[in-house]
Structures are given as structure tokens and as C-alpha cells.
Design an enzyme around this catalytic site. Structure first.
Site, short mmCIF file in Angstrom:
data_model
loop_
_atom_site.label_atom_id
_atom_site.label_comp_id
_atom_site.label_asym_id
_atom_site.label_seq_id
_atom_site.Cartn_x
_atom_site.Cartn_y
_atom_site.Cartn_z
N ASP A 192 -0.19 5.20 1.08
CA ASP A 192 -0.41 6.11 2.20
C ASP A 192 -0.40 5.33 3.52
O ASP A 192 -1.16 4.38 3.70
CB ASP A 192 -1.77 6.82 2.05
CG ASP A 192 -1.74 7.90 1.00
OD1 ASP A 192 -1.09 8.94 1.23
OD2 ASP A 192 -2.35 7.71 -0.07
N ASP A 246 0.86 -1.18 0.00
CA ASP A 246 0.00 0.00 0.00
C ASP A 246 0.90 1.24 0.00
O ASP A 246 2.12 1.14 0.24
CB ASP A 246 -0.90 -0.05 1.24
CG ASP A 246 -1.72 1.21 1.43
OD1 ASP A 246 -2.40 1.63 0.46
OD2 ASP A 246 -1.68 1.80 2.53
N ASP A 250 -1.66 -0.67 6.14
CA ASP A 250 -1.81 0.03 7.42
C ASP A 250 -3.25 0.30 7.81
O ASP A 250 -3.50 0.80 8.90
CB ASP A 250 -1.07 1.38 7.36
CG ASP A 250 -1.85 2.41 6.54
OD1 ASP A 250 -2.18 3.49 7.08
OD2 ASP A 250 -2.14 2.14 5.36
#
Length: 202
Positions: free
Chosen positions: A13, A11, A172
Site C-alpha cells: 500500500d 511494501d 512509503d
């Protein structure tokens, strides 16, 4: 194991960089006129990791048309990109060392898989000076369905000629963890913005 190929799917961000504060500040400027108090807790619950159309559909008054939602989302992203151009980004601690080690292994293919727009993703990878490590950039908007659906991670695996169970996802957010798990990948949660207990629920 020698000779076994694998994919490492990251991922963007919150995983490659801690960009949440920049996004939070921009969402505050966009959504405060609608009566929202966008603090850290609100951001984590209602915004983090989600796809822009879903965020704005959830938060804007019901009379807003898809065209108006798209225009506001584009406005938000242009403000965010300008912040990145002005202030830059820093990679998560240890990221570059990890990417160097993965890149040096010919059995490993590396992709960035994100719900960010292509303009955002390309700018962020350039700002982080890590674009050279990724042989594929998978954008949620360009898939049949964005995260939390598994499509982006399934497509990343297909690009590498791998089955999802041969891929490791680094995420995250609960949205991303759900997407990786639904695709059948192994998932490593990165607790930059969420408690480990929140990520393991998904």
C-alpha cells in the site's frame, strides 16, 4: 557488482500503488460513528502503514475486546476488498518498468512485504497485474511481529538466503521505514503519501 546477489523488498500500500484514498474512505465509514473525523492529516498520523490491531486498539473505546476489534478490522478489510473488485487499482508510475528490469537480472530476488492481510495482498497484486514479479509474499500477521518491528523484512531476507544488508527496502510510511532500517536493510523512501522530511526522520 557482477555476481553479487541482492533482494528488493517492496511494501504494498502506497509503494506499489496509491491505495491510501480507498483505505481512507473505508476507515471513514467504519470510524465516523465513533466520533472521528478521518481526514488526510489524521490518516497519515494515526493510520498509514500501521497494523490493523494496533490501529483499532488505539482508536476504539477501551472497553472493546480483542474479539470485537478483530471483527471490526475484518469488516473494514472486506469493504476495502469490495472496492478493489469494483474499481481496480493502478500501479505507481514507472513501477512495471522497474520490476521488469529487476526480474531480468538473475542476481535479484523480489518480495512484497506488507502489513496487509493475505487476502488483501493477493487481491491487490492480482488487480495490479504484477503478482508474477514476486517470488515471496511476506505478511505481517504471519510473522512473530508485524511492522514497525523488523521481523517481516528479516524473514524476507532469510527466504532468499541473504543478510539484510544485501537487501533494499522500498517503503512509503514511517512505520515501514522503521521496520526496514531496524532489520539492517538499505531503505528507499517513496513519497506518495508522506513528505520526504517525515520519512527521513525514521
Amino acid at each position: 557488482m557482477a555476481g553479487v546477489r541482492m533482494g528488493c523488498l517492496f511494501d504494498l500500500d502506497g509503494t506499489l500503488c496509491d491505495s491510501d484514498l480507498a483505505h481512507l474512505i473505508v476507515f471513514q465509514s467504519i470510524l465516523t460513528p465513533f466520533g472521528y473525523n478521518i481526514d488526510h492529516a489524521f490518516f497519515q498520523e494515526r493510520i498509514s502503514g500501521k497494523h490493523n490491531p494496533d490501529i483499532f486498539k488505539d482508536l476504539l473505546p477501551s472497553h472493546y475486546t480483542p474479539e470485537e476489534i478483530t471483527k471490526l478490522a475484518e469488516q473494514k478489510e472486506e469493504i476495502f476488498r469490495q472496492r478493489i473488485r469494483n474499481e481496480g487499482l493502478l500501479p505507481i508510475d514507472g513501477l512495471t518498468v522497474l520490476l521488469e528490469e529487476l526480474k531480468a537480472d538473475p542476481r535479484v530476488s523480489i518480495a512484497c512485504v506488507t502489513n496487509a492481510s493475505r487476502l488483501n495482498a493477493e487481491l491487490m497484486l492480482q488487480a495490479l497485474k504484477i503478482e508474477c514479479y514476486f517470488s515471496e509474499l511476506i505478511i505481517g500477521d504471519e510473522c512473530p511481529r508485524a511492522k514497525p518491528f523488523p521481523d517481516p523484512y528479516e524473514i524476507a531476507a532469510q527466504k532468499f538466503g541473504l543478510t539484510p544488508d544485501c537487501c533494499i527496502v522500498f517503503e512509503d510510511s514511517p512505520t515501514g521505514v522503521r521496520a526496514g532500517a531496524a532489520a539492517g536493510c538499505k531503505v528507499i523512501g517513496i513519497s506518495t503519501s508522506q513528505l520526504p522530511s517525515v520519512l527521513t526522520k525514521h
